[in-house]
Design a protein around this motif. Structure first.
Motif, mmCIF file in Angstrom:
data_model
loop_
_atom_site.group_PDB
_atom_site.id
_atom_site.type_symbol
_atom_site.label_atom_id
_atom_site.label_comp_id
_atom_site.label_asym_id
_atom_site.label_seq_id
_atom_site.Cartn_x
_atom_site.Cartn_y
_atom_site.Cartn_z
ATOM 1 N N LYS B 173 73.344 62.016 29.365
ATOM 2 C CA LYS B 173 73.344 61.212 28.132
ATOM 3 C C LYS B 173 73.127 59.745 28.483
ATOM 4 O O LYS B 173 73.561 59.278 29.534
ATOM 5 C CB LYS B 173 74.683 61.357 27.406
ATOM 6 N N GLU B 174 72.491 59.064 27.548
ATOM 7 C CA GLU B 174 72.304 57.619 27.761
ATOM 8 C C GLU B 174 73.263 56.888 26.843
ATOM 9 O O GLU B 174 73.173 57.002 25.620
ATOM 10 C CB GLU B 174 70.867 57.224 27.444
ATOM 11 N N ILE B 175 74.184 56.177 27.450
ATOM 12 C CA ILE B 175 75.188 55.476 26.648
ATOM 13 C C ILE B 175 74.990 53.972 26.825
ATOM 14 O O ILE B 175 74.885 53.471 27.946
ATOM 15 C CB ILE B 175 76.613 55.866 27.094
ATOM 16 N N TRP B 176 74.960 53.295 25.674
ATOM 17 C CA TRP B 176 74.846 51.834 25.725
ATOM 18 C C TRP B 176 76.238 51.237 25.649
ATOM 19 O O TRP B 176 77.050 51.657 24.835
ATOM 20 C CB TRP B 176 74.003 51.329 24.567
ATOM 21 N N LYS B 177 76.507 50.265 26.516
ATOM 22 C CA LYS B 177 77.804 49.587 26.457
ATOM 23 C C LYS B 177 77.704 48.202 27.082
ATOM 24 O O LYS B 177 76.686 47.844 27.672
ATOM 25 C CB LYS B 177 78.872 50.418 27.159
ATOM 26 N N LEU B 178 78.773 47.457 26.930
ATOM 27 C CA LEU B 178 78.831 46.148 27.578
ATOM 28 C C LEU B 178 79.050 46.394 29.068
ATOM 29 O O LEU B 178 79.676 47.380 29.441
ATOM 30 C CB LEU B 178 79.995 45.332 27.013
ATOM 31 N N PRO B 179 78.526 45.519 29.921
ATOM 32 C CA PRO B 179 78.721 45.710 31.364
ATOM 33 C C PRO B 179 80.207 45.757 31.710
ATOM 34 O O PRO B 179 80.959 44.873 31.317
ATOM 35 C CB PRO B 179 78.040 44.496 31.996
ATOM 36 N N GLN B 180 80.623 46.814 32.430
ATOM 37 C CA GLN B 180 82.042 46.953 32.730
ATOM 38 C C GLN B 180 82.247 47.369 34.180
ATOM 39 O O GLN B 180 81.325 47.814 34.850
ATOM 40 C CB GLN B 180 82.677 47.981 31.798
ATOM 41 N N ALA B 181 83.477 47.184 34.651
ATOM 42 C CA ALA B 181 83.816 47.560 36.023
ATOM 43 C C ALA B 181 85.258 48.023 36.066
ATOM 44 O O ALA B 181 86.073 47.634 35.235
ATOM 45 C CB ALA B 181 83.618 46.374 36.961
ATOM 46 N N GLN B 182 85.524 48.872 37.050
ATOM 47 C CA GLN B 182 86.873 49.404 37.227
ATOM 48 C C GLN B 182 87.759 48.347 37.886
ATOM 49 O O GLN B 182 87.329 47.666 38.810
ATOM 50 C CB GLN B 182 86.790 50.625 38.131
ATOM 51 N N TRP B 183 88.980 48.228 37.396
ATOM 52 C CA TRP B 183 89.906 47.258 37.979
ATOM 53 C C TRP B 183 90.395 47.751 39.339
ATOM 54 O O TRP B 183 90.738 48.930 39.507
ATOM 55 C CB TRP B 183 91.100 47.060 37.049
ATOM 56 N N VAL B 184 90.390 46.854 40.317
ATOM 57 C CA VAL B 184 90.871 47.185 41.663
ATOM 58 C C VAL B 184 92.151 46.400 41.906
ATOM 59 O O VAL B 184 92.275 45.263 41.444
ATOM 60 C CB VAL B 184 89.811 46.797 42.720
ATOM 61 N N GLY B 186 94.862 44.009 43.108
ATOM 62 C CA GLY B 186 94.733 42.698 43.734
ATOM 63 C C GLY B 186 93.849 41.750 42.958
ATOM 64 O O GLY B 186 93.853 40.545 43.193
ATOM 65 N N GLU B 187 93.095 42.298 42.003
ATOM 66 C CA GLU B 187 92.227 41.463 41.177
ATOM 67 C C GLU B 187 92.942 41.098 39.885
ATOM 68 O O GLU B 187 93.794 41.853 39.424
ATOM 69 C CB GLU B 187 90.982 42.247 40.792
ATOM 70 N N THR B 188 92.542 39.977 39.288
ATOM 71 C CA THR B 188 92.949 39.782 37.899
ATOM 72 C C THR B 188 91.853 40.438 37.056
ATOM 73 O O THR B 188 90.764 40.714 37.553
ATOM 74 C CB THR B 188 93.038 38.297 37.536
ATOM 75 N N LEU B 189 92.176 40.657 35.781
ATOM 76 C CA LEU B 189 91.190 41.333 34.929
ATOM 77 C C LEU B 189 89.937 40.488 34.772
ATOM 78 O O LEU B 189 88.835 40.997 34.676
ATOM 79 C CB LEU B 189 91.807 41.643 33.563
ATOM 80 N N ARG B 190 90.130 39.174 34.763
ATOM 81 C CA ARG B 190 88.976 38.299 34.618
ATOM 82 C C ARG B 190 88.039 38.439 35.811
ATOM 83 O O ARG B 190 86.822 38.464 35.665
ATOM 84 C CB ARG B 190 89.454 36.858 34.502
ATOM 85 N N GLU B 191 88.628 38.550 36.993
ATOM 86 C CA GLU B 191 87.802 38.712 38.194
ATOM 87 C C GLU B 191 87.012 40.014 38.145
ATOM 88 O O GLU B 191 85.857 40.075 38.565
ATOM 89 C CB GLU B 191 88.680 38.659 39.450
ATOM 90 N N THR B 192 87.656 41.033 37.602
ATOM 91 C CA THR B 192 86.952 42.310 37.445
ATOM 92 C C THR B 192 85.755 42.143 36.509
ATOM 93 O O THR B 192 84.663 42.649 36.777
ATOM 94 C CB THR B 192 87.908 43.365 36.860
ATOM 95 N N ALA B 193 86.002 41.422 35.418
ATOM 96 C CA ALA B 193 84.926 41.204 34.441
ATOM 97 C C ALA B 193 83.785 40.408 35.063
ATOM 98 O O ALA B 193 82.607 40.703 34.843
ATOM 99 C CB ALA B 193 85.476 40.472 33.229
ATOM 100 N N GLU B 194 84.150 39.421 35.866
ATOM 101 C CA GLU B 194 83.120 38.608 36.520
ATOM 102 C C GLU B 194 82.319 39.446 37.518
ATOM 103 O O GLU B 194 81.116 39.249 37.686
ATOM 104 C CB GLU B 194 83.760 37.409 37.225
ATOM 105 N N ARG B 195 83.021 40.376 38.149
ATOM 106 C CA ARG B 195 82.329 41.269 39.094
ATOM 107 C C ARG B 195 81.339 42.151 38.336
ATOM 108 O O ARG B 195 80.198 42.352 38.768
ATOM 109 C CB ARG B 195 83.372 42.130 39.812
ATOM 110 N N ALA B 196 81.770 42.635 37.176
ATOM 111 C CA ALA B 196 80.889 43.461 36.349
ATOM 112 C C ALA B 196 79.643 42.680 35.956
ATOM 113 O O ALA B 196 78.524 43.204 35.949
ATOM 114 C CB ALA B 196 81.632 43.918 35.104
#
Lengths: 198, 285
Positions: B173-184, B186-196
């Motif tokens: 399936k082709e799913i459209w979404k905002l760029p996302q990343a899994q939280w690791v 030691g990261e803050t959520l913002r850092e995860t978002a920036e990585r995404a």
């Protein structure tokens, strides 16, 4: 004197090998520091010139006058305020005021009132919409933060920290037409013509 | 009240000493929680997968067209302003020109003839200015991308907000979404978002501005029970961060992507996902 030197050179045979015979010296490291008499760093005082008391008086008078003049000048300047160009218009324009006045009045006052009425309700609705929008966005953020807090307090604390990099905030606002790509801006010389007021 | 006070103290001390006291706080808080979870073994506390997504927006470049009432009001203000104003030098000159032409029509030509031939009238000056203005062509408000329907470029819909969405292929399936990343850890959520963001968009860091450390919205996905046991999570929580694009980018992503306006989002995103996203987007008509 000669005998003294001879005696010294006899007393210090070591120095002989280091220095020539004619040097007068008591210290091996700084050979020329021998001083026979105490230094006299002065010369006889000059005789004071006698001046005409009238000339002195005139000179003092002149100095006082100069100071008084500068004080007067400063006081005069203190009263002079920095003019505001937008407020005081040139006299040449003031004389032409009657020439420049317009005679037109509002052609359709009824229509104007209607437009103003419609405008008021339009702006009111607009501001209501904006308030609603801001409420919605902030509640969305609060909800997200609450959810985060139930999952991890640590992440929540990091999320509520201030972001200093956002201030001061600058944004380039929307313009009427988009920028022309590769537009050659006409360059001119910048001359600051603002008058200086002391 | 106690917890609030303690949190304030914890915050203060992190600022002062640079040591995270929140860990201590966590341990303190942990004890009653553990007690609670041990009591209710039948219903274990939900475990969530943490994800960060970034909502990258291109803000409007030009003003939207005025509404009818706005146009009327602008016109009215223009009229009122001119009414209150005094005549300019140019208008005085126009009046003078009228007088001169009137006197010419009356018949005393020989007096001012020589003068009027060489004289530049106010109308001449105005015509010259208008001609100069007509030579300047502002850039069109509707771009080539608007006409061709190319949704991959930022150079479209100049008066609207555009949101960056990427395509993800999952189980055919082709799913459209905002760029996302899994939280690791030691990261803050913002850092995860920036990585995404870095993974999906190739722009220099200076051309993107992330708005704040706090998430702007959240979207919760609950996994079906079969999957729950397999993955070990009750579901996933996607935290959205907002960012602004500060410079245009035409080919800024390798992955399948689109820059979409508000209405176009409904065609691409999953309705429930879209509802979570729309909660923190700025309205547009």
């Amino acid at each position: 004197m000669h005998s003294l030197i001879r005696k010294m050179s006899v007393a210090m045979p070591l120095t002989e090998s280091l220095m020539s015979q004619r040097t007068i010296c008591t210290n091996i490291r700084f050979p020329t520091f021998l001083q026979v008499s105490s230094p006299l760093l002065a010369e006889p005082l000059k005789k004071k010139k006698k001046m005409d008391p009238q000339i002195i008086k005139a000179r003092e008078e002149r100095r006082r006058k100069r100071i008084e003049k500068s004080i007067k000048k400063l006081e005069k300047n203190a009263k002079q305020l920095k003019p505001i160009e937008e407020i005081d218009w040139p006299i040449s324009l003031q004389k032409q005021k009657s020439l420049r006045e317009r005679t037109e009045t509002v052609s359709q006052p009824q229509q104007m009132q209607e437009i103003l009425k419609a405008w008021r309700s339009y702006k009111y609705q607009q501001s209501l919409q904006e308030m609603k929008m801001i409420d919605r966005i902030s509640s969305s953020q609060l909800h997200a933060l609450e959810q985060l807090r139930t999952i991890s307090e640590d992440l929540y604390i990091k999320a509520i920290q201030m972001d200093d990099s956002l201030l001061p905030f600058t944004a380039v606002g929307p313009s009427n037409t988009p920028p022309i790509v590769g537009y050659d801006i006409l360059d001119g010389e910048y001359i600051d013509e603002t008058p200086k007021w002391k | 009240m106690f917890s609030f006070r303690f949190r304030a103290i914890a915050n203060l001390s992190t600022v002062k000493n640079g040591i995270s006291l929140s860990n201590v706080y966590h341990k303190l808080q942990g004890s009653p929680r553990m007690l609670y979870s041990s009591l209710s073994t039948t219903n274990p506390s939900p475990k969530w997968q943490l994800l960060s997504a970034i909502c990258l927006e291109r803000t409007p470049i030009i003003m939207p067209p005025m509404a009818k009432i706005e146009e009327e009001m602008a016109e009215l203000f223009e009229k009122l302003d001119t009414m209150k104003s005094l005549k300019s030098d140019h208008e005085l000159k126009q009046d003078e020109d009228k007088k001169v032409s009137a006197s010419l029509a009356e018949g005393n030509q020989d007096e001012s003839n020589a003068d009027s031939a060489t004289r530049q009238t106010a109308q001449d000056f105005e015509d010259a200015c208008n001609e100069e203005l007509s030579k300047f062509k502002p850039a069109p408000k509707i771009t080539a991308e608007d006409l061709s329907g190319d949704r991959k470029s930022t150079n479209r819909k100049l008066d609207k907000h555009l949101v960056f969405v990427v395509q993800e292929k999952k189980e055919g399936k082709e799913i459209w979404k905002l760029p996302q990343a899994q939280w690791v850890d030691g990261e803050t959520l913002r850092e995860t978002a920036e990585r995404a963001l870095k993974e999906h968009v190739k722009t220099p860091e200076t051309s993107v501005r992330v708005l704040g450390n706090a998430p702007w919205g959240v979207h919760t996905i609950k996994y079906p029970s079969a999957m729950r046991e397999k993955v070990g999570f009750t579901g996933a929580k996607i935290f959205f961060f907002k960012a602004q694009l500060l410079s245009a980018c035409t080919t800024c992503s390798d992955t399948e992507h689109h820059w979409l306006g508000r209405h176009e989002l409904t065609e691409y995103l999953d309705p429930q996902y879209l509802r979570s996203v729309q909660k923190f987007l700025i309205d547009e008509d």
